[in-house]
Design a protein around this motif. Structure first.
Motif, PDB file in Angstrom:
ATOM      1  N   ILE A   9     -15.935   2.051   7.817  1.00 23.69           N
ATOM      2  CA  ILE A   9     -17.046   1.798   8.079  1.00 23.69           C
ATOM      3  C   ILE A   9     -17.298  -0.335   8.004  1.00 23.69           C
ATOM      4  CG2 ILE A   9     -18.429   3.059   8.248  1.00 23.69           C
ATOM      5  CD1 ILE A   9     -19.595   2.426   5.402  1.00 23.69           C
ATOM      6  N   GLY A  10     -15.602  -0.630   7.782  1.00 29.31           N
ATOM      7  CA  GLY A  10     -15.661  -2.255   7.432  1.00 29.31           C
ATOM      8  C   GLY A  10     -15.940  -2.220   6.016  1.00 29.31           C
ATOM      9  N   ALA A  11     -15.573  -3.791   5.185  1.00 31.96           N
ATOM     10  CA  ALA A  11     -15.956  -4.398   4.627  1.00 31.96           C
ATOM     11  C   ALA A  11     -17.840  -4.401   3.781  1.00 31.96           C
ATOM     12  CB  ALA A  11     -15.120  -5.435   4.535  1.00 31.96           C
ATOM     13  N   PRO A 116     -10.048   4.254   5.517  1.00 30.84           N
ATOM     14  CA  PRO A 116      -9.959   5.188   4.592  1.00 30.84           C
ATOM     15  C   PRO A 116      -8.524   5.036   4.095  1.00 30.84           C
ATOM     16  CG  PRO A 116     -11.049   5.698   7.064  1.00 30.84           C
ATOM     17  CD  PRO A 116     -10.519   4.001   6.658  1.00 30.84           C
ATOM     18  N   ALA A 117      -7.397   4.654   4.890  1.00 30.18           N
ATOM     19  CA  ALA A 117      -6.372   4.720   4.160  1.00 30.18           C
ATOM     20  C   ALA A 117      -5.271   3.571   2.933  1.00 30.18           C
ATOM     21  CB  ALA A 117      -4.784   4.525   5.520  1.00 30.18           C
ATOM     22  N   THR A 122     -11.270   9.557   0.406  1.00 33.90           N
ATOM     23  CA  THR A 122     -11.236  10.753   0.960  1.00 33.90           C
ATOM     24  C   THR A 122     -10.261  11.893   1.628  1.00 33.90           C
ATOM     25  OG1 THR A 122     -13.318   9.176   1.211  1.00 33.90           O
ATOM     26  CG2 THR A 122     -13.363  10.767   2.483  1.00 33.90           C
ATOM     27  N   ILE A 123      -9.444  10.656   1.832  1.00 29.98           N
ATOM     28  CA  ILE A 123      -8.235  11.895   3.334  1.00 29.98           C
ATOM     29  C   ILE A 123      -7.083  12.500   1.388  1.00 29.98           C
ATOM     30  CG2 ILE A 123      -6.476  11.948   3.564  1.00 29.98           C
ATOM     31  CD1 ILE A 123      -7.181   8.976   5.052  1.00 29.98           C
ATOM     32  N   GLY A 124      -6.862  12.067   0.258  1.00 32.56           N
ATOM     33  CA  GLY A 124      -6.817  12.771   0.268  1.00 32.56           C
ATOM     34  C   GLY A 124      -7.466  14.378  -1.009  1.00 32.56           C
ATOM     35  N   ILE A 125      -9.031  13.573  -0.711  1.00 30.77           N
ATOM     36  CA  ILE A 125      -9.788  15.138  -2.161  1.00 30.77           C
ATOM     37  C   ILE A 125     -10.493  15.826  -0.729  1.00 30.77           C
ATOM     38  CG2 ILE A 125     -12.372  14.843  -2.017  1.00 30.77           C
ATOM     39  CD1 ILE A 125     -12.265  12.947  -3.379  1.00 30.77           C
ATOM     40  N   LEU A 126      -9.543  15.034   0.875  1.00 31.16           N
ATOM     41  CA  LEU A 126      -9.961  16.716   1.969  1.00 31.16           C
ATOM     42  C   LEU A 126      -9.255  17.287   2.282  1.00 31.16           C
ATOM     43  CD1 LEU A 126     -12.010  14.795   4.226  1.00 31.16           C
ATOM     44  CD2 LEU A 126     -12.934  16.120   3.194  1.00 31.16           C
ATOM     45  N   GLU A 127      -7.537  16.914   1.692  1.00 33.63           N
ATOM     46  CA  GLU A 127      -6.155  17.576   1.983  1.00 33.63           C
ATOM     47  C   GLU A 127      -6.495  18.293   0.804  1.00 33.63           C
ATOM     48  OE1 GLU A 127      -3.969  14.558   1.305  1.00 33.63           O
ATOM     49  OE2 GLU A 127      -3.322  14.948   3.921  1.00 33.63           O
ATOM     50  N   VAL A 142     -10.850   7.861  11.072  1.00 25.00           N
ATOM     51  CA  VAL A 142     -11.418   6.500  12.188  1.00 25.00           C
ATOM     52  C   VAL A 142     -10.920   5.349  11.314  1.00 25.00           C
ATOM     53  CG1 VAL A 142     -12.632   5.751  13.261  1.00 25.00           C
ATOM     54  CG2 VAL A 142     -12.557   8.310  13.575  1.00 25.00           C
ATOM     55  N   PRO A 143      -9.287   4.506  11.782  1.00 27.70           N
ATOM     56  CA  PRO A 143      -9.108   3.506  10.703  1.00 27.70           C
ATOM     57  C   PRO A 143     -11.035   2.372  10.896  1.00 27.70           C
ATOM     58  CG  PRO A 143      -8.774   3.245  13.250  1.00 27.70           C
ATOM     59  CD  PRO A 143      -8.774   4.257  12.925  1.00 27.70           C
ATOM     60  N   GLY A 144     -11.058   0.984   9.471  1.00 32.05           N
ATOM     61  CA  GLY A 144     -11.289   0.099   9.465  1.00 32.05           C
ATOM     62  C   GLY A 144     -11.152  -1.173   9.531  1.00 32.05           C
ATOM     63  N   VAL A 145     -12.498  -2.065   9.324  1.00 32.59           N
ATOM     64  CA  VAL A 145     -11.489  -3.117   8.669  1.00 32.59           C
ATOM     65  C   VAL A 145     -11.129  -3.225   7.646  1.00 32.59           C
ATOM     66  CG1 VAL A 145     -12.338  -5.650   8.907  1.00 32.59           C
ATOM     67  CG2 VAL A 145     -12.716  -4.401  10.623  1.00 32.59           C
ATOM     68  N   SER A 146     -10.337  -3.682   6.642  1.00 35.62           N
ATOM     69  CA  SER A 146     -10.445  -3.455   5.501  1.00 35.62           C
ATOM     70  C   SER A 146     -10.981  -4.627   4.559  1.00 35.62           C
ATOM     71  CB  SER A 146      -8.435  -3.100   4.809  1.00 35.62           C
ATOM     72  OG  SER A 146      -8.239  -4.353   5.400  1.00 35.62           O
ATOM     73  N   SER A 147     -11.104  -4.918   3.409  1.00 38.87           N
ATOM     74  CA  SER A 147     -11.435  -5.651   2.542  1.00 38.87           C
ATOM     75  C   SER A 147     -10.514  -7.582   2.580  1.00 38.87           C
ATOM     76  CB  SER A 147     -11.716  -5.962   1.633  1.00 38.87           C
ATOM     77  OG  SER A 147     -11.099  -5.423   0.587  1.00 38.87           O
TER      78      SER A 147
END
Length: 258
Positions: A9-11, A116-117, A122-127, A142-147
């Motif tokens: 959801i962005g920064a 998320p990457a 979150t990704i690792g926890i779901l795995e 879904v990728p987002g705008v990183s800080s």
């Protein structure tokens, strides 16, 4: 089959959401929000604001749960075990949410700050949850705008110099390893100890930002020897005022000649 969406959801700016993220939000039945307590209540408020803006008229449910506390004071030898323990407890919470609050055939979503990457669990926890074998689901990211990208944009600069690499690291790693020999641009995240002060006597340029993309955004840039104290003072004041701080910075040196 249950489906989970991990939505960047962005920064901080609601306009940072991509069209793909907005589309994903409008397809979710349940949104899981991990509450970090009163100190960071505005992070939850922003997620609710994003849903109010982008979820549309389709009915959805909000499910809140308390995010487990993590030991952020652990010394380097104990850092990995501390993170591992926190991830296990967070996986316990998320597994319960998915099992108890999401019916078969429904779509649930986690709204992830930034991308998320990049330095998100979150990704690792779901795995990890899937590996336990107690609950089954499919998930999409879904990728987002990183800080990182937001910081570069707000300072109107690129992340790397022509033909040169850029390294993204943490304050802890930069403190342990020093400024890398194989990169002239280093982006530093998750730095609670102002590691940039270790390099204040070097000929480096810094692009620093806190709460990037939010109404509280603070930006400082310049030669590190000249602005290091200003950044520290501004950072301390902001942390005292809000009770927390999220800052990111880019350290840049001129490429070696020859």
């Amino acid at each position: 089959m249950r489906k989970i969406l991990v939505i960047g959801i962005g920064a901080g700016d609601p306009d940072h959401l991509t069209l793909q993220a907005v589309k994903a939000i409008t397809s979710a039945d349940v949104f899981f929000i991990l509450d970090k307590g009163q100190e960071k209540a505005d992070l939850v408020a922003l997620r609710r604001h994003i849903l109010a803006l982008h979820a549309g008229q389709r009915p959805y449910r909000l499910v809140d749960a308390r995010d487990p506390n993590r030991d952020r004071t652990a010394p380097t030898p104990g850092y990995a075990p501390a993170v591992g323990d926190w991830r296990r407890r967070r996986a316990d919470v998320c597994e319960r949410l998915i099992r108890d609050e999401l019916s078969e055939g429904e779509c649930g979503a986690f709204l992830v700050w930034g991308d998320p990457a990049l330095y998100d669990s979150t990704i690792g926890i779901l795995e990890d949850i899937l590996a336990r074998g107690e609950v089954s689901f499919d998930f999409e990211v879904v990728p987002g705008v990183s800080s990182v990208s937001a910081l570069a944009a707000r300072h109107r600069t690129g992340l790397n110099q022509v033909g040169r690499p850029v390294r993204i690291t943490t304050g802890r790693r930069l403190s342990e390893e020093g400024f890398p020999e194989d990169a002239d641009d280093v982006v530093v995240m998750l730095d609670a100890h102002r590691t940039y002060l270790r390099f204040r006597d070097e000929d480096l340029h810094i692009y620093w930002g806190a709460y990037v993309g939010t109404p509280d955004e603070i930006l400082v840039s310049g030669r590190l020897p000249e602005v290091a104290d200003e950044i520290s003072a501004v950072r301390a004041e902001a942390r005292d005022r809000k009770g927390w701080i999220m800052d990111t910075y880019l350290l840049r040196r001129k490429p070696k000649q020859g």
